[in-house]
Design an enzyme around this catalytic site. Sequence first.
Site, short mmCIF file in Angstrom:
data_model
loop_
_atom_site.label_atom_id
_atom_site.label_comp_id
_atom_site.label_asym_id
_atom_site.label_seq_id
_atom_site.Cartn_x
_atom_site.Cartn_y
_atom_site.Cartn_z
N LYS A 15 -2.87 -4.71 -42.28
CA LYS A 15 -4.05 -5.53 -42.72
C LYS A 15 -3.37 -6.95 -43.77
O LYS A 15 -3.73 -7.74 -43.54
CB LYS A 15 -4.96 -4.89 -43.46
N THR A 16 -2.55 -6.29 -44.59
CA THR A 16 -2.37 -7.00 -45.68
C THR A 16 -1.29 -8.35 -45.02
O THR A 16 -1.30 -9.41 -45.50
CB THR A 16 -1.67 -6.50 -46.82
N LYS A 34 -9.95 -8.77 -52.51
CA LYS A 34 -9.75 -7.38 -52.32
C LYS A 34 -10.90 -6.67 -53.22
O LYS A 34 -10.80 -6.62 -54.35
CB LYS A 34 -8.37 -7.08 -52.78
N THR A 38 -6.72 0.69 -54.19
CA THR A 38 -6.41 2.19 -54.61
C THR A 38 -5.14 2.45 -54.61
O THR A 38 -4.13 1.79 -53.87
CB THR A 38 -7.37 3.08 -53.62
N ALA A 108 -10.25 -1.82 -47.09
CA ALA A 108 -9.22 -0.71 -47.65
C ALA A 108 -9.47 0.29 -46.52
O ALA A 108 -10.65 0.69 -46.22
CB ALA A 108 -9.69 -0.16 -48.97
N GLY A 109 -8.26 0.62 -45.71
CA GLY A 109 -8.46 1.54 -44.80
C GLY A 109 -9.41 0.88 -43.72
O GLY A 109 -8.96 -0.20 -43.29
N GLY A 167 -1.01 -5.38 -35.80
CA GLY A 167 -0.44 -5.64 -37.14
C GLY A 167 0.95 -5.47 -37.35
O GLY A 167 1.74 -6.00 -38.13
N SER A 168 1.61 -4.59 -36.46
CA SER A 168 3.10 -4.42 -36.66
C SER A 168 3.71 -4.13 -35.21
O SER A 168 3.54 -3.12 -34.72
CB SER A 168 3.26 -3.20 -37.56
N GLU A 198 7.06 -6.21 -36.61
CA GLU A 198 7.10 -5.32 -37.69
C GLU A 198 7.86 -5.51 -39.02
O GLU A 198 7.61 -5.03 -40.03
CB GLU A 198 7.53 -3.93 -36.91
#
Length: 232
Positions: A15-16, A34, A38, A108-109, A167-168, A198
Amino acid sequence: MSVLVVTGTGTEVGKTVVTAAIAALEPGRVAVLKPAQTGVAEGEPGDVAEVERLAGPITAVELARYPEPLAPATAARRSGLPPVRPAEVAAAALELDRDHDLVLVEGAGGLLVHYDDAGGTLADVAALLSAPVLVVAHAGLGTLNAAALTAEALRSRGVECAGVVVGSWPDEPDLASRCNLVDLPAVTGAPLLGALPEAAADPEGFRARARAGLAPELGGTFTPSGLLAWDG
């Protein structure tokens, strides 16, 4: 309003990096919000710092930080710190939207992770903002179910799924990963808007990788045809 909410099918799906790639290609003023960070101690760089490292100057806003790597509601409760509620996140996004061309809200998640003990989620934030949600998915086996459930949860709340980004993307994708490029749009009802390599998280050449890995809707040149050149 130009707000895009970025969620994932789970943790560690990229995500980031996807958020950073979108920010890097936006020609105007970008803010990254954000709601809850966490698993990062005070003073340590979090996700918004990583976006800034990769994408360059942005407005980086973190509403809350909790030291344990848990769901935000659980991390807040265990730390004794106040939780972040969807209405607060939406208000912060609207404030940023006043003087930015694009506001990216990175969750998050996954989509339905709780931010407070009342069960507030990132989906609630998107609904309050009437903002589309971009889903970042894992490349390989098992991603179709998670992506389909995420898209279904968005539809049930009347929230637009803007699309899906892998994402990767592995250097040596297996059969499941390649098939998923075709199947992800089918199971989600949303377009495939990219696949980032990736090893994308390196500032050197990041903008070029972002452009190649994101579709024109997100400022890039990606089309899945090159990744689908295989026998099967």
